[in-house]
Write an enzyme that holds these catalytic residues in place. Structure first.
Site, mmCIF file in Angstrom:
data_model
loop_
_atom_site.group_PDB
_atom_site.id
_atom_site.type_symbol
_atom_site.label_atom_id
_atom_site.label_comp_id
_atom_site.label_asym_id
_atom_site.label_seq_id
_atom_site.Cartn_x
_atom_site.Cartn_y
_atom_site.Cartn_z
ATOM 1 N N GLU A 1 49.423 -10.568 29.227
ATOM 2 C CA GLU A 1 49.253 -10.867 27.803
ATOM 3 C C GLU A 1 50.074 -9.894 26.976
ATOM 4 O OE1 GLU A 1 45.209 -11.747 26.773
ATOM 5 O OE2 GLU A 1 45.412 -10.828 24.791
ATOM 6 N N ASP B 1 50.280 -8.914 22.874
ATOM 7 C CA ASP B 1 49.466 -9.153 21.682
ATOM 8 C C ASP B 1 50.043 -8.608 20.388
ATOM 9 O OD1 ASP B 1 47.497 -10.222 23.292
ATOM 10 O OD2 ASP B 1 46.227 -8.448 23.254
ATOM 11 N N GLU C 1 47.831 -8.510 16.845
ATOM 12 C CA GLU C 1 46.587 -8.845 16.156
ATOM 13 C C GLU C 1 46.592 -8.150 14.805
ATOM 14 O OE1 GLU C 1 42.938 -9.771 18.981
ATOM 15 O OE2 GLU C 1 43.671 -7.739 19.323
#
Length: 278
Positions: free
Chosen positions: A100, A102, A104
């Site tokens: 993953e 990311d 955010e």
């Protein structure tokens, strides 16, 4: 848009990775995955919005899976008092040993800066967070958030300025995402238990519905398909040059607010291996 060199050669039995450049419509490239009509594709597929209210948030994902490439998306974040909300924009595979990458965006009280949270998971293990405040208000206009992922490194960029690089240090025992194709995901959801000041500031539902907006998706990447074997063009992965490294140092000196590689309290037995090698 011209893709920077992301050289690699992939030969996969029973799968195909097809190099493509995609700047199509949201109808073509994405599907709404949850939230019902809180997620909307607009302007004949050229724009998308996600909405959060007290009942539910919303989200979407790419129809394609990608292995290596440069992914760009323009976002305009929830304006005003966005405390408690999280707008997540990331690449991920599936399963307990997933990879993953990311972005955010953690909301805040009106007038306070958003926190841009980044992380990298490899083989199901993350805990590689770096957080930043941006040098602009991300709610006033659209800005481009990019991931450039190749066999040598993962580079996070904002409006073309690199803010973080996670290098491939597998020869030093550090896992690196390189073999699992990933979809692009995004969601807008309520995380008032932790998102703003560790959960001290709760979501003000009188401000709902909260809306984040998307446009100008572009992928110059290899798309995973299920037939045959093939290869993607180019030769070797590349890391940032000296100019790019200087830009990262400028961003991290002026705008980084958290770096897992300096958090000795969190890692009392010693910092992760890559912290002394990057």
């Amino acid at each position: 848009m011209t893709m920077q060199s992301i050289g690699f050669l992939v030969l996969v039995v029973a799968t195909t990775y097809v190099a493509v450049g995609s700047a199509g419509s949201f109808y073509q490239d994405f599907e709404i995955t949850w939230g019902g009509d809180r997620a909307k594709i607009l302007q004949n597929g050229q724009a998308l919005t996600l909405t959060l209210d007290r009942a539910s948030g919303s989200g979407f994902r790419s129809k394609n899976e990608y292995l290596f490439g440069k992914i760009d998306m323009q976002l305009k974040l929830v304006p005003g008092n966005s405390a408690g909300t999280v707008t997540a924009y990331y690449l991920s595979s599936l399963g307990p040993t997933h990879d993953e990458i990311d972005f955010e965006f953690l909301g805040n009280l009106s007038g306070d800066p958003y926190t841009l949270h980044t992380n990298v998971f490899s083989q199901g293990k993350g805990n590689r967070e770096q957080q930043f405040h941006l040098w602009f208000d991300p709610t006033k206009d659209f800005h481009t958030y990019s991931v450039q992922w190749n066999p040598a490194s993962i580079i996070f960029s904002v409006d073309g300025t690199p803010i973080r690089e996670f290098k491939n240090l597998e020869t030093k025992g550090v896992p690196f995402p390189k073999s699992q194709a990933m979809r692009i995901y995004s969601s807008l959801w309520d995380a008032e238990d932790w998102a703003t000041r560790g959960g001290l500031v709760k979501t003000d539902w009188s401000q709902a519905p909260f809306t984040a907006s998307y446009r100008n998706f572009n992928a110059e990447a290899c798309v995973w398909t299920s037939s045959g074997s093939s290869s993607c063009p180019s030769s070797t992965g590349q890391s940032l040059d000296a100019t790019g490294q200087a830009k990262i140092r400028w961003v991290q000196k002026n705008y980084m607010i958290y770096n897992y590689c300096t958090d000795y309290r969190r890692f009392p037995q010693g910092l992760p291996t890559e912290c002394s090698l990057a």
